[in-house]
Design a protein around this motif. Structure first.
Motif, PDB file in Angstrom:
ATOM      1  N   THR A 178       0.931 -15.645   6.704  1.00 34.14           N
ATOM      2  CA  THR A 178       0.670 -16.627   5.756  1.00 34.14           C
ATOM      3  C   THR A 178       2.191 -16.255   4.250  1.00 34.14           C
ATOM      4  O   THR A 178       2.078 -17.141   3.812  1.00 34.14           O
ATOM      5  N   GLY A 179       3.171 -15.242   4.342  1.00 37.22           N
ATOM      6  CA  GLY A 179       4.122 -15.365   3.772  1.00 37.22           C
ATOM      7  C   GLY A 179       3.866 -14.574   2.021  1.00 37.22           C
ATOM      8  O   GLY A 179       4.763 -14.857   1.587  1.00 37.22           O
ATOM      9  N   TYR A 180       2.357 -14.286   2.256  1.00 33.40           N
ATOM     10  CA  TYR A 180       2.238 -13.957   0.387  1.00 33.40           C
ATOM     11  C   TYR A 180       2.242 -12.883   0.061  1.00 33.40           C
ATOM     12  O   TYR A 180       3.395 -11.678   1.214  1.00 33.40           O
ATOM     13  N   PHE A 181       2.675 -12.307  -0.882  1.00 31.04           N
ATOM     14  CA  PHE A 181       2.492 -11.131  -1.551  1.00 31.04           C
ATOM     15  C   PHE A 181       2.220  -9.764  -1.458  1.00 31.04           C
ATOM     16  O   PHE A 181       0.589  -9.685  -1.380  1.00 31.04           O
ATOM     17  N   ASN A 182       2.349  -8.685  -0.544  1.00 25.52           N
ATOM     18  CA  ASN A 182       1.756  -7.397  -0.365  1.00 25.52           C
ATOM     19  C   ASN A 182       1.676  -6.537  -1.841  1.00 25.52           C
ATOM     20  O   ASN A 182       2.133  -5.879  -2.153  1.00 25.52           O
ATOM     21  N   ALA A 183      -0.061  -6.715  -2.404  1.00 24.40           N
ATOM     22  CA  ALA A 183      -0.540  -6.441  -3.580  1.00 24.40           C
ATOM     23  C   ALA A 183      -0.496  -5.352  -3.582  1.00 24.40           C
ATOM     24  O   ALA A 183      -1.897  -4.472  -3.727  1.00 24.40           O
ATOM     25  N   SER A 184      -0.210  -4.316  -2.849  1.00 20.08           N
ATOM     26  CA  SER A 184      -0.273  -2.801  -2.475  1.00 20.08           C
ATOM     27  C   SER A 184      -0.599  -1.885  -3.007  1.00 20.08           C
ATOM     28  O   SER A 184       0.101  -2.455  -4.591  1.00 20.08           O
ATOM     29  N   LEU A 185      -1.139  -1.289  -3.721  1.00 18.59           N
ATOM     30  CA  LEU A 185      -1.320   0.134  -4.378  1.00 18.59           C
ATOM     31  C   LEU A 185      -0.554   0.605  -4.749  1.00 18.59           C
ATOM     32  O   LEU A 185      -0.185   1.226  -5.911  1.00 18.59           O
ATOM     33  N   TYR A 186       0.458   1.409  -3.715  1.00 17.30           N
ATOM     34  CA  TYR A 186       2.212   1.925  -3.150  1.00 17.30           C
ATOM     35  C   TYR A 186       3.228   1.350  -4.118  1.00 17.30           C
ATOM     36  O   TYR A 186       3.817   2.150  -3.856  1.00 17.30           O
ATOM     37  N   THR A 187       3.040   0.696  -4.498  1.00 16.45           N
ATOM     38  CA  THR A 187       4.057  -0.529  -4.419  1.00 16.45           C
ATOM     39  C   THR A 187       4.917   0.192  -5.659  1.00 16.45           C
ATOM     40  O   THR A 187       3.806   0.610  -7.054  1.00 16.45           O
ATOM     41  N   PRO A 188       5.707   0.468  -6.329  1.00 18.72           N
ATOM     42  CA  PRO A 188       6.317   0.291  -8.554  1.00 18.72           C
ATOM     43  C   PRO A 188       5.558   0.235  -8.871  1.00 18.72           C
ATOM     44  O   PRO A 188       5.538   0.044 -10.236  1.00 18.72           O
ATOM     45  N   PHE A 189       5.439  -1.837  -8.217  1.00 16.92           N
ATOM     46  CA  PHE A 189       4.980  -2.484 -10.134  1.00 16.92           C
ATOM     47  C   PHE A 189       3.584  -1.757  -9.675  1.00 16.92           C
ATOM     48  O   PHE A 189       3.024  -1.984 -10.779  1.00 16.92           O
ATOM     49  N   GLY A 190       2.853  -1.270  -9.018  1.00 20.24           N
ATOM     50  CA  GLY A 190       1.321  -1.040  -9.260  1.00 20.24           C
ATOM     51  C   GLY A 190       1.475   0.152 -10.024  1.00 20.24           C
ATOM     52  O   GLY A 190      -0.044   0.705 -10.903  1.00 20.24           O
ATOM     53  N   ILE A 191       1.934   1.133  -9.835  1.00 26.05           N
ATOM     54  CA  ILE A 191       2.589   2.415 -10.247  1.00 26.05           C
ATOM     55  C   ILE A 191       2.705   2.411 -11.482  1.00 26.05           C
ATOM     56  O   ILE A 191       2.045   3.006 -12.417  1.00 26.05           O
ATOM     57  N   ALA A 192       3.513   1.232 -11.910  1.00 24.78           N
ATOM     58  CA  ALA A 192       3.731   1.285 -13.406  1.00 24.78           C
ATOM     59  C   ALA A 192       2.902   0.737 -14.428  1.00 24.78           C
ATOM     60  O   ALA A 192       3.546   1.027 -15.572  1.00 24.78           O
TER      61      ALA A 192
END
Length: 453
Positions: A178-192
């Motif tokens: 798909t080329g979609y974004f990985n909205a992982s629980l464990y990225t800096p964005f998720g933790i911040a």
């Protein structure tokens, strides 16, 4: 992964082992003020803080004279999707849209999926949720079925799979296709995104009491909840606040075992996630996990499934708040912990989650019985994970079991030794380990010696 997140993790690598954690966390340039602004726009955060006055009264009747801390609860069920995970999703989905991604994908048992689906609907982009949903016989836990329906209600495409390694295979393949974004629980964005929870909590407690919280109890699973909350508390100046992780004791059950999958009453918040993710965080769906719980956790305790169910009913009957059992793990731990503390001290239960038909304690206990689990009222210490759930007869039976921090740290070091040659470590490696385990180099070497013995 580089394409799916838009960041090159190798830029943070210092040695084979060490990496620049704080530099990675600052990736994207989102200040805590900007994160609060994004979340406010999406209706996330600013959740109520309740003082559980009736439960505190009960605790003081059971505690020794002069003991029984004031118990406060941060009601994260008030977020749009019903859990604190809306804070993570708000930043991940915002970042995806700002960077031109047409959609987002998340691998989850459900609560985070609902948060991602909800935020994607608000931002007007697509979402796909890859959900570990049923065992090899096609049997769903009622909680998972409920959360899958929630994801679909928000307009997400939900790919439901049986338990096992295919979850991450399908997840990675779908990212690539798909080329979609990985909205992982464990990225800096998720933790911040969770840092605002710790910051809000500190501000609200101080506004209400003129004090900083003495203890904050966090339900511990993958470590992001604890990591983000602790970082927010530190930014609020609460460096002396004790951070306590709490999990359901499900030792002996494997979180990815088809045989054990439906013997668990909760899909998260248990030792099947809490121990492995603390002792080796980089088992996640990103190269470097931004959730590093051993950097921040001062104490780790466990409770039984029966105690969590019992306290769920207690919260509804005594305080008029009906919330999901998994989110009440930390409250079940906070009650006996409050009995150790002085009356003028403050302990905060850091989050709740919504409840619903499949997440309700009656549905989960009925499902347990259907799967051969013996459910009865008695002494919760008699509980055997996967075989029995024992509901307490009286609140005086609520207790916590200490999970030794040194044991977690030794297991972490065992994992390091299995992958790296410690004899070749330089100062950067030792400094990194000291940060990871929130200790000094001398203590690390002492732990290593103890492990060898």
């Amino acid at each position: 992964m580089k394409k799916a997140i838009g960041m090159d993790y190798s830029q943070f690598q210092l040695t084979d082992l060490a990496f620049d954690y704080e530099n990675m966390m600052s990736y994207g340039g989102y200040t805590i003020e900007k994160i609060r602004e994004i979340q406010k726009e999406q209706g996330v955060g600013n959740t109520p803080l309740y003082e559980l006055k009736n439960i505190t009264k009960l605790v003081r009747k059971l505690a020794p004279k002069g003991k029984g801390a004031r118990i406060f609860l941060k009601d994260e069920a008030s977020n749009p999707s019903g859990s604190f995970k809306a804070r993570r999703a708000a930043i991940s989905v915002y970042h995806a849209k700002q960077n031109g991604y047409k959609g987002v994908i998340a691998a989850t048992s459900g609560n985070y999926g609902a948060a991602v689906a909800s935020q994607a609907a608000m931002q007007g982009i697509e979402s796909i949720i890859v959900q570990e949903a049923f065992d090899s016989k096609g049997v769903y836990q009622p909680e998972i079925m409920e959360k899958g329906r929630a994801c679909e209600a928000y307009g997400s495409e939900v790919l439901q799979l049986s338990v096992g390694p295919e979850l991450f295979y399908v997840f990675l393949r779908t990212l690539e296709e798909t080329g979609y974004f990985n909205a992982s629980l464990y990225t800096p964005f998720g933790i911040a995104g969770i840092e605002t929870l710790g910051l809000e909590l500190a501000e609200q407690v101080y506004e209400r009491t003129g004090q900083k919280p003495h203890r904050v109890v966090v339900t511990h699973a993958g470590g992001g909840n604890l990591t983000g909350t602790a970082r927010g508390l530190i930014k609020a100046g609460c460096k002396e606040t004790q951070i306590i992780g709490a999990s359901i004791d499900l030792q002996g059950l494997h979180m990815a075992s088809d045989h054990d999958f439906n013997k668990k009453s909760f899909t998260t918040g248990h030792t099947g996630f809490g121990v492995p993710f603390a002792t080796w965080p980089d088992r996640a769906d990103v190269p470097k996990n931004a959730a590093r719980p051993l950097r921040y956790m001062d104490r780790y305790v466990t409770i039984t499934q029966g105690e969590a169910f019992y306290v769920t009913e207690m919260l509804a009957v005594l305080e008029g708040l009906e919330r999901g059992p998994a989110g009440n793990t930390s409250l079940a731990a906070a009650i006996p912990l409050a009995m150790e503390m002085d009356e003028d001290q403050i302990i905060v239960v850091q989050e709740t989650e919504y409840t619903g038909a499949g997440k309700h304690l009656n549905a989960q206990l009925a499902f347990a019985k259907e799967n051969g689990i013996n459910v009865y009222v008695g002494n919760p210490k008699e509980s055997i994970p996967g075989k029995s759930i024992v509901l307490p007869e009286h609140p005086s039976q609520l207790s916590v079991t200490e999970f030794p921090m040194d044991k977690l740290k030794r297991t972490y070091l065992k994992n390091v030794q299995s992958q790296f040659d410690i004899e070749k470590f330089n100062d950067t490696d030792w400094e990194f380990l000291a940060q990871e385990l929130n200790t000094c180099e001398e203590k690390i070497k002492e732990l290593l010696i103890g492990r060898e013995r």
